[in-house]
Design a protein around this motif. Structure first.
Motif, PDB file in Angstrom:
ATOM      1  N   VAL A  39      45.508  39.680  49.573  1.00 28.28           N
ATOM      2  CA  VAL A  39      46.265  40.504  48.635  1.00 28.28           C
ATOM      3  C   VAL A  39      45.322  41.463  47.933  1.00 28.28           C
ATOM      4  O   VAL A  39      44.269  41.059  47.411  1.00 28.28           O
ATOM      5  N   GLY A  40      45.691  42.745  47.919  1.00 27.89           N
ATOM      6  CA  GLY A  40      44.929  43.748  47.198  1.00 27.89           C
ATOM      7  C   GLY A  40      45.776  44.388  46.118  1.00 27.89           C
ATOM      8  O   GLY A  40      46.987  44.546  46.271  1.00 27.89           O
ATOM      9  N   GLY A  48      44.989  48.577  56.994  1.00 28.38           N
ATOM     10  CA  GLY A  48      44.905  47.163  57.332  1.00 28.38           C
ATOM     11  C   GLY A  48      43.833  46.427  56.561  1.00 28.38           C
ATOM     12  O   GLY A  48      43.410  45.342  56.967  1.00 28.38           O
ATOM     13  N   THR A  49      43.395  46.987  55.443  1.00 32.65           N
ATOM     14  CA  THR A  49      42.357  46.353  54.633  1.00 32.65           C
ATOM     15  C   THR A  49      42.807  44.991  54.125  1.00 32.65           C
ATOM     16  O   THR A  49      42.026  44.038  54.084  1.00 32.65           O
ATOM     17  N   SER A  95      50.797  44.950  60.394  1.00 35.43           N
ATOM     18  CA  SER A  95      51.641  45.394  59.284  1.00 35.43           C
ATOM     19  C   SER A  95      50.985  45.031  57.959  1.00 35.43           C
ATOM     20  O   SER A  95      50.278  44.032  57.865  1.00 35.43           O
ATOM     21  N   THR A  96      51.250  45.847  56.952  1.00 34.85           N
ATOM     22  CA  THR A  96      50.846  45.543  55.586  1.00 34.85           C
ATOM     23  C   THR A  96      52.082  45.604  54.704  1.00 34.85           C
ATOM     24  O   THR A  96      52.854  46.560  54.790  1.00 34.85           O
ATOM     25  N   VAL A  97      52.267  44.591  53.880  1.00 39.53           N
ATOM     26  CA  VAL A  97      53.418  44.540  52.982  1.00 39.53           C
ATOM     27  C   VAL A  97      53.098  45.320  51.713  1.00 39.53           C
ATOM     28  O   VAL A  97      52.100  45.042  51.040  1.00 39.53           O
ATOM     29  N   ASN A 139      40.605  45.073  44.067  1.00 45.59           N
ATOM     30  CA  ASN A 139      41.252  46.375  44.065  1.00 45.59           C
ATOM     31  C   ASN A 139      41.196  47.033  45.439  1.00 45.59           C
ATOM     32  O   ASN A 139      40.211  46.891  46.169  1.00 45.59           O
ATOM     33  N   VAL A 140      42.256  47.767  45.763  1.00 42.73           N
ATOM     34  CA  VAL A 140      42.258  48.635  46.940  1.00 42.73           C
ATOM     35  C   VAL A 140      42.730  50.013  46.500  1.00 42.73           C
ATOM     36  O   VAL A 140      43.353  50.168  45.452  1.00 42.73           O
ATOM     37  N   GLU A 141      42.415  51.014  47.311  1.00 42.43           N
ATOM     38  CA  GLU A 141      42.788  52.383  46.984  1.00 42.43           C
ATOM     39  C   GLU A 141      43.888  52.875  47.914  1.00 42.43           C
ATOM     40  O   GLU A 141      44.276  52.191  48.862  1.00 42.43           O
ATOM     41  N   GLY A 142      44.367  54.087  47.643  1.00 41.34           N
ATOM     42  CA  GLY A 142      45.475  54.634  48.412  1.00 41.34           C
ATOM     43  C   GLY A 142      45.217  54.693  49.894  1.00 41.34           C
ATOM     44  O   GLY A 142      46.124  54.441  50.701  1.00 41.34           O
TER      45      GLY A 142
END
Length: 336
Positions: free
Chosen positions: A188-189, A230-231, A149-151, A221-224
């Motif tokens: 956290v991203g 699960g990054t 899971s990712t919050v 940073n993370v993208e859409g």
């Protein structure tokens, strides 16, 4: 990123002593769906529910579903319209929202509503109060991924946060991942338009400047496309963007699986099981983090099954008692 559990994966076998207070008038359908939802939560999961709303309407629906006397009812004469926001909702002292929040606080229970998100947040803050050091509460949803899971936080609580609020959302999301999903050291991203440092709008760039100084494991940073990959364990963004992301995911999953089914690529059974993981009937709603009590906000379009699930989620959510760290409030500097 091991150790995570599926959303809604906890057992409900044991009885819950403290009640879940359900806003009977909230949502697009009101008592027509909240009442059978409350009955299902009690009958199928053993969750004690108190329905708050216009008593005559609620009792009528209880009789219609053979549940007269089965669920406690607390009268509240006013209904907060779905279009209502903020201060207007708090001014309705006899509304099912405010009466319900205050009843949950007094009884040490939790509160569930499918009403207007802005109205629910305002009334919940008024009744419960924010935890020490929290500037603004945030909505968190645990989204299924291949790894667990990712919050996603904020999923709609604050549309226009400051960068400092966004940095605190990272703390709240990490605490949720740790205490509820069992992730020992969540990463956290920050959601942006590129993974490279310096990408994003003014808000994202300023939040990216603050987050490395916060007591979280900041990935960057993370993208859409990272949200369901699960990054990271927690994806942080403002409530406007987060709500769009959440509803886009739900819609894309439905459309894609329907196209796969129509093409005959996979049998309907497994596809239905995948689709179910992304419906409100499974995740129930979003947890409002940062308050002294437990609040779950369900979709306005929720039916009885989704509302029953929201009640179960609310009953399972242990209060996140971790205090806000002393360095959680970072003084804002110039935007870089």
């Amino acid at each position: 990123m091991g150790g995570r559990s599926e959303p809604g994966g906890r057992s409900t076998a044991s009885a819950v002593a403290r009640p879940v207070v359900l806003d009977a008038m909230g949502g697009d359908h009101g008592p027509a769906e909240t009442v059978p939802g409350a009955l299902a939560a009690r009958r199928e999961h053993g969750v004690p529910v108190i329905l708050v709303g216009r008593a005559e309407d609620v009792h009528r629906e209880l009789r219609r579903h053979g549940g007269a006397g089965e669920v406690d009812v607390l009268h509240a004469g006013e209904v907060v319209p779905m279009a209502e926001r903020g201060a207007g909702a708090a001014a309705r002292r006899d509304s099912s929202l405010l009466v319900g929040c205050e009843a949950a606080r007094r009884q040490g229970g939790s509160f569930v509503s499918a009403g207007s998100t802005g109205a629910v947040v305002t009334c919940a803050v008024r009744a419960f109060g924010r935890r020490e050091g929290v500037l603004r509460p945030a909505l968190a949803v645990a989204l299924p991924t291949a790894a667990g899971s990712t919050v996603l936080v904020d999923a709609g609580g604050t549309a226009d946060p400051t960068a400092e609020m966004l940095a605190q959302f990272a703390l709240l999301g990490a605490s949720y991942a740790r205490c509820v999903l069992g992730v020992p050291d969540p990463s956290v991203g920050l959601l942006s338009i590129g993974a490279e440092p310096g990408k994003g709008n003014r808000l994202a760039r300023e939040a990216a400047r603050l987050l490395p100084g916060m007591p979280v494991r900041f990935h960057g940073n993370v993208e859409g496309h990272d949200v369901l990959a699960g990054t990271v364990d927690v994806v942080v963004t403002d409530g406007f963007t987060g709500n769009v992301v959440l509803k886009n995911i739900e819609g894309c999953v439905r459309t894609t699986l329907d196209m796969v089914a129509r093409a005959g690529i996979a049998p309907p059974g497994p596809l239905d099981e995948v689709a179910r993981r992304y419906t409100a009937d499974t995740h129930g709603g979003a947890a409002l983090l940062g308050l002294t009590g437990t609040v779950v906000v369900a979709h306005g379009s929720s039916g009885a099954a989704a509302l029953a699930r929201a009640c179960v989620v609310a009953s399972e959510l242990a209060p996140v008692d971790e205090p806000m760290p002393a360095n959680a409030r970072v003084p804002l500097g110039p935007v870089v």
